[in-house]
Design a protein around this motif. Structure first.
Motif, PDB file in Angstrom:
ATOM      1  N   TYR A 119       0.860  -1.188   0.000  1.00  0.00           N
ATOM      2  CA  TYR A 119       0.000   0.000   0.000  1.00  0.00           C
ATOM      3  C   TYR A 119       0.894   1.235   0.000  1.00  0.00           C
ATOM      4  O   TYR A 119       2.025   1.195   0.480  1.00  0.00           O
ATOM      5  CB  TYR A 119      -0.854  -0.050   1.267  1.00  0.00           C
ATOM      6  N   LEU A 120       0.366   2.328  -0.530  1.00  0.00           N
ATOM      7  CA  LEU A 120       1.082   3.600  -0.417  1.00  0.00           C
ATOM      8  C   LEU A 120       0.086   4.739  -0.410  1.00  0.00           C
ATOM      9  O   LEU A 120      -1.058   4.600  -0.845  1.00  0.00           O
ATOM     10  CB  LEU A 120       2.101   3.777  -1.549  1.00  0.00           C
ATOM     11  N   GLU A 121       0.542   5.852   0.132  1.00  0.00           N
ATOM     12  CA  GLU A 121      -0.218   7.095   0.118  1.00  0.00           C
ATOM     13  C   GLU A 121       0.679   8.176  -0.471  1.00  0.00           C
ATOM     14  O   GLU A 121       1.889   8.169  -0.250  1.00  0.00           O
ATOM     15  CB  GLU A 121      -0.618   7.506   1.538  1.00  0.00           C
ATOM     16  N   THR A 122       0.056   9.094  -1.197  1.00  0.00           N
ATOM     17  CA  THR A 122       0.837  10.171  -1.790  1.00  0.00           C
ATOM     18  C   THR A 122      -0.028  11.412  -1.929  1.00  0.00           C
ATOM     19  O   THR A 122      -1.217  11.405  -1.622  1.00  0.00           O
ATOM     20  CB  THR A 122       1.446   9.718  -3.140  1.00  0.00           C
ATOM     21  N   LEU A 123       0.599  12.460  -2.408  1.00  0.00           N
ATOM     22  CA  LEU A 123      -0.081  13.741  -2.617  1.00  0.00           C
ATOM     23  C   LEU A 123      -0.575  13.842  -4.059  1.00  0.00           C
ATOM     24  O   LEU A 123       0.084  13.328  -4.973  1.00  0.00           O
ATOM     25  CB  LEU A 123       0.888  14.893  -2.326  1.00  0.00           C
ATOM     26  N   PRO A 124      -1.686  14.536  -4.301  1.00  0.00           N
ATOM     27  CA  PRO A 124      -2.200  14.679  -5.667  1.00  0.00           C
ATOM     28  C   PRO A 124      -1.186  15.327  -6.611  1.00  0.00           C
ATOM     29  O   PRO A 124      -1.105  14.949  -7.785  1.00  0.00           O
ATOM     30  CB  PRO A 124      -3.430  15.583  -5.501  1.00  0.00           C
ATOM     31  N   GLU A 125      -0.405  16.266  -6.119  1.00  0.00           N
ATOM     32  CA  GLU A 125       0.557  16.961  -6.976  1.00  0.00           C
ATOM     33  C   GLU A 125       1.771  16.112  -7.354  1.00  0.00           C
ATOM     34  O   GLU A 125       2.559  16.504  -8.223  1.00  0.00           O
ATOM     35  CB  GLU A 125       0.989  18.300  -6.359  1.00  0.00           C
ATOM     36  N   MET A 126       1.929  14.966  -6.751  1.00  0.00           N
ATOM     37  CA  MET A 126       3.042  14.074  -7.090  1.00  0.00           C
ATOM     38  C   MET A 126       2.653  13.190  -8.279  1.00  0.00           C
ATOM     39  O   MET A 126       2.636  11.957  -8.198  1.00  0.00           O
ATOM     40  CB  MET A 126       3.448  13.248  -5.872  1.00  0.00           C
ATOM     41  N   GLU A 127       2.343  13.817  -9.393  1.00  0.00           N
ATOM     42  CA  GLU A 127       1.848  13.102 -10.568  1.00  0.00           C
ATOM     43  C   GLU A 127       2.904  12.204 -11.205  1.00  0.00           C
ATOM     44  O   GLU A 127       2.592  11.104 -11.658  1.00  0.00           O
ATOM     45  CB  GLU A 127       1.319  14.103 -11.594  1.00  0.00           C
ATOM     46  N   ILE A 128       4.143  12.657 -11.236  1.00  0.00           N
ATOM     47  CA  ILE A 128       5.204  11.826 -11.821  1.00  0.00           C
ATOM     48  C   ILE A 128       5.380  10.553 -11.002  1.00  0.00           C
ATOM     49  O   ILE A 128       5.513   9.461 -11.553  1.00  0.00           O
ATOM     50  CB  ILE A 128       6.517  12.624 -11.946  1.00  0.00           C
ATOM     51  N   ALA A 129       5.341  10.695  -9.683  1.00  0.00           N
ATOM     52  CA  ALA A 129       5.446   9.516  -8.813  1.00  0.00           C
ATOM     53  C   ALA A 129       4.261   8.579  -9.050  1.00  0.00           C
ATOM     54  O   ALA A 129       4.440   7.357  -9.137  1.00  0.00           O
ATOM     55  CB  ALA A 129       5.514   9.934  -7.355  1.00  0.00           C
ATOM     56  N   GLN A 130       3.065   9.136  -9.166  1.00  0.00           N
ATOM     57  CA  GLN A 130       1.887   8.297  -9.399  1.00  0.00           C
ATOM     58  C   GLN A 130       2.005   7.535 -10.720  1.00  0.00           C
ATOM     59  O   GLN A 130       1.622   6.363 -10.789  1.00  0.00           O
ATOM     60  CB  GLN A 130       0.618   9.145  -9.401  1.00  0.00           C
ATOM     61  N   ASN A 131       2.533   8.181 -11.740  1.00  0.00           N
ATOM     62  CA  ASN A 131       2.733   7.489 -13.016  1.00  0.00           C
ATOM     63  C   ASN A 131       3.693   6.318 -12.856  1.00  0.00           C
ATOM     64  O   ASN A 131       3.475   5.244 -13.419  1.00  0.00           O
ATOM     65  CB  ASN A 131       3.241   8.461 -14.078  1.00  0.00           C
ATOM     66  N   LEU A 132       4.746   6.512 -12.076  1.00  0.00           N
ATOM     67  CA  LEU A 132       5.685   5.427 -11.811  1.00  0.00           C
ATOM     68  C   LEU A 132       5.003   4.303 -11.036  1.00  0.00           C
ATOM     69  O   LEU A 132       5.158   3.129 -11.375  1.00  0.00           O
ATOM     70  CB  LEU A 132       6.909   5.947 -11.049  1.00  0.00           C
ATOM     71  N   TYR A 133       4.230   4.656 -10.019  1.00  0.00           N
ATOM     72  CA  TYR A 133       3.527   3.630  -9.242  1.00  0.00           C
ATOM     73  C   TYR A 133       2.602   2.813 -10.148  1.00  0.00           C
ATOM     74  O   TYR A 133       2.535   1.585 -10.034  1.00  0.00           O
ATOM     75  CB  TYR A 133       2.710   4.260  -8.104  1.00  0.00           C
ATOM     76  N   LYS A 134       1.888   3.496 -11.047  1.00  0.00           N
ATOM     77  CA  LYS A 134       0.996   2.784 -11.966  1.00  0.00           C
ATOM     78  C   LYS A 134       1.785   1.833 -12.865  1.00  0.00           C
ATOM     79  O   LYS A 134       1.368   0.698 -13.091  1.00  0.00           O
ATOM     80  CB  LYS A 134       0.180   3.771 -12.808  1.00  0.00           C
ATOM     81  N   LYS A 135       2.937   2.292 -13.370  1.00  0.00           N
ATOM     82  CA  LYS A 135       3.776   1.424 -14.204  1.00  0.00           C
ATOM     83  C   LYS A 135       4.257   0.202 -13.437  1.00  0.00           C
ATOM     84  O   LYS A 135       4.488  -0.859 -14.020  1.00  0.00           O
ATOM     85  CB  LYS A 135       4.983   2.200 -14.729  1.00  0.00           C
ATOM     86  N   MET A 136       4.403   0.351 -12.127  1.00  0.00           N
ATOM     87  CA  MET A 136       4.875  -0.750 -11.281  1.00  0.00           C
ATOM     88  C   MET A 136       3.739  -1.663 -10.831  1.00  0.00           C
ATOM     89  O   MET A 136       3.957  -2.611 -10.092  1.00  0.00           O
ATOM     90  CB  MET A 136       5.602  -0.190 -10.049  1.00  0.00           C
ATOM     91  N   GLY A 137       2.506  -1.370 -11.275  1.00  0.00           N
ATOM     92  CA  GLY A 137       1.379  -2.251 -10.973  1.00  0.00           C
ATOM     93  C   GLY A 137       0.488  -1.811  -9.838  1.00  0.00           C
ATOM     94  O   GLY A 137      -0.431  -2.542  -9.448  1.00  0.00           O
ATOM     95  N   PHE A 138       0.709  -0.629  -9.282  1.00  0.00           N
ATOM     96  CA  PHE A 138      -0.165  -0.125  -8.226  1.00  0.00           C
ATOM     97  C   PHE A 138      -1.464   0.369  -8.852  1.00  0.00           C
ATOM     98  O   PHE A 138      -1.468   0.920  -9.951  1.00  0.00           O
ATOM     99  CB  PHE A 138       0.511   1.020  -7.457  1.00  0.00           C
ATOM    100  N   GLU A 139      -2.550   0.164  -8.119  1.00  0.00           N
ATOM    101  CA  GLU A 139      -3.867   0.623  -8.559  1.00  0.00           C
ATOM    102  C   GLU A 139      -4.455   1.540  -7.494  1.00  0.00           C
ATOM    103  O   GLU A 139      -4.186   1.377  -6.300  1.00  0.00           O
ATOM    104  CB  GLU A 139      -4.790  -0.573  -8.780  1.00  0.00           C
ATOM    105  N   TYR A 140      -5.283   2.481  -7.942  1.00  0.00           N
ATOM    106  CA  TYR A 140      -5.896   3.435  -7.021  1.00  0.00           C
ATOM    107  C   TYR A 140      -6.957   2.775  -6.153  1.00  0.00           C
ATOM    108  O   TYR A 140      -7.656   1.858  -6.591  1.00  0.00           O
ATOM    109  CB  TYR A 140      -6.532   4.588  -7.803  1.00  0.00           C
ATOM    110  N   LEU A 141      -7.071   3.271  -4.924  1.00  0.00           N
ATOM    111  CA  LEU A 141      -8.122   2.873  -3.993  1.00  0.00           C
ATOM    112  C   LEU A 141      -9.051   4.067  -3.766  1.00  0.00           C
ATOM    113  O   LEU A 141      -8.636   5.222  -3.951  1.00  0.00           O
ATOM    114  CB  LEU A 141      -7.515   2.456  -2.651  1.00  0.00           C
ATOM    115  N   CYS A 142     -10.263   3.793  -3.316  1.00  0.00           N
ATOM    116  CA  CYS A 142     -11.234   4.861  -3.046  1.00  0.00           C
ATOM    117  C   CYS A 142     -11.165   5.375  -1.612  1.00  0.00           C
ATOM    118  O   CYS A 142     -11.767   6.399  -1.286  1.00  0.00           O
ATOM    119  CB  CYS A 142     -12.651   4.358  -3.325  1.00  0.00           C
ATOM    120  N   GLU A 143     -10.451   4.661  -0.767  1.00  0.00           N
ATOM    121  CA  GLU A 143     -10.327   5.081   0.636  1.00  0.00           C
ATOM    122  C   GLU A 143      -9.014   4.561   1.197  1.00  0.00           C
ATOM    123  O   GLU A 143      -8.431   3.610   0.665  1.00  0.00           O
ATOM    124  CB  GLU A 143     -11.505   4.571   1.462  1.00  0.00           C
ATOM    125  N   PRO A 144      -8.543   5.177   2.280  1.00  0.00           N
ATOM    126  CA  PRO A 144      -7.259   4.747   2.854  1.00  0.00           C
ATOM    127  C   PRO A 144      -7.388   3.429   3.612  1.00  0.00           C
ATOM    128  O   PRO A 144      -8.477   3.036   4.021  1.00  0.00           O
ATOM    129  CB  PRO A 144      -6.908   5.892   3.805  1.00  0.00           C
TER     130      PRO A 144
END
Length: 161
Positions: A119-144
């Protein structure tokens, strides 16, 4: 990647990695409250990760610590889920593939520890990091998940290991 080393944190790295993380928050103008910036353990990273099923890595470029990341049991849950934690890099370390290598290293360690999900948490403005997480197979959740103490990080992601 000349001069780049990813290694386990040592006690003498505490002040260096704390300074790096604080510099990232200041230079990128990220929120200081409700984020890793305000974590009490920031000045004691070696001791924090000197625990079962926990590991923190620092990255050096030519002997200077320029970032880090770790994994540990997700707080306040009994599920077999780890959290990718405190992954920050100074601007001069970004764009070199270090984040990709760091995530690979952390996920490999999480698998060694026997975790089923990361699991991970991040900030909305960290878009480059989110793109990397998605490439690594992470998927978004609707709640923490768990209770990390980071209410200012409203982007939650998870990956099956």
């Amino acid at each position: 990647m000349d001069g780049i080393i990813i290694r386990e944190i040592k006690p003498e790295d505490n002040a260096h990695i704390a300074a790096v993380i604080r510099e990232v928050f200041i230079s990128d103008d990220y929120p200081k409250t409700g984020t890793a910036f305000a974590d009490l353990q920031l000045d004691f990273m070696f001791q924090t990760y000197d625990a079962p099923r926990a590991q923190y890595y620092v990255v050096e470029i030519n002997g200077e610590i320029v970032g880090g990341s770790g994994v540990s049991q997700l707080q306040n849950t009994t599920d077999n889920i780890c959290e990718l934690q405190k992954m920050y890099f100074l601007k001069r370390a970004r764009g070199r593939g270090i984040g990709f290598q760091m995530i690979q290293k952390c996920l490999a360690k999480a698998i060694d520890f026997g975790f089923e999900k990361c699991y991970l948490e991040t900030l909305p403005e960290m878009e480059i990091a989110q793109n990397l997480y998605k490439k690594m197979g992470f998927e978004y959740l609707c709640e923490p998940l768990g209770n990390t103490g980071h209410p200012t990080c409203p982007v939650w992601m998870i990956k099956e290991l």
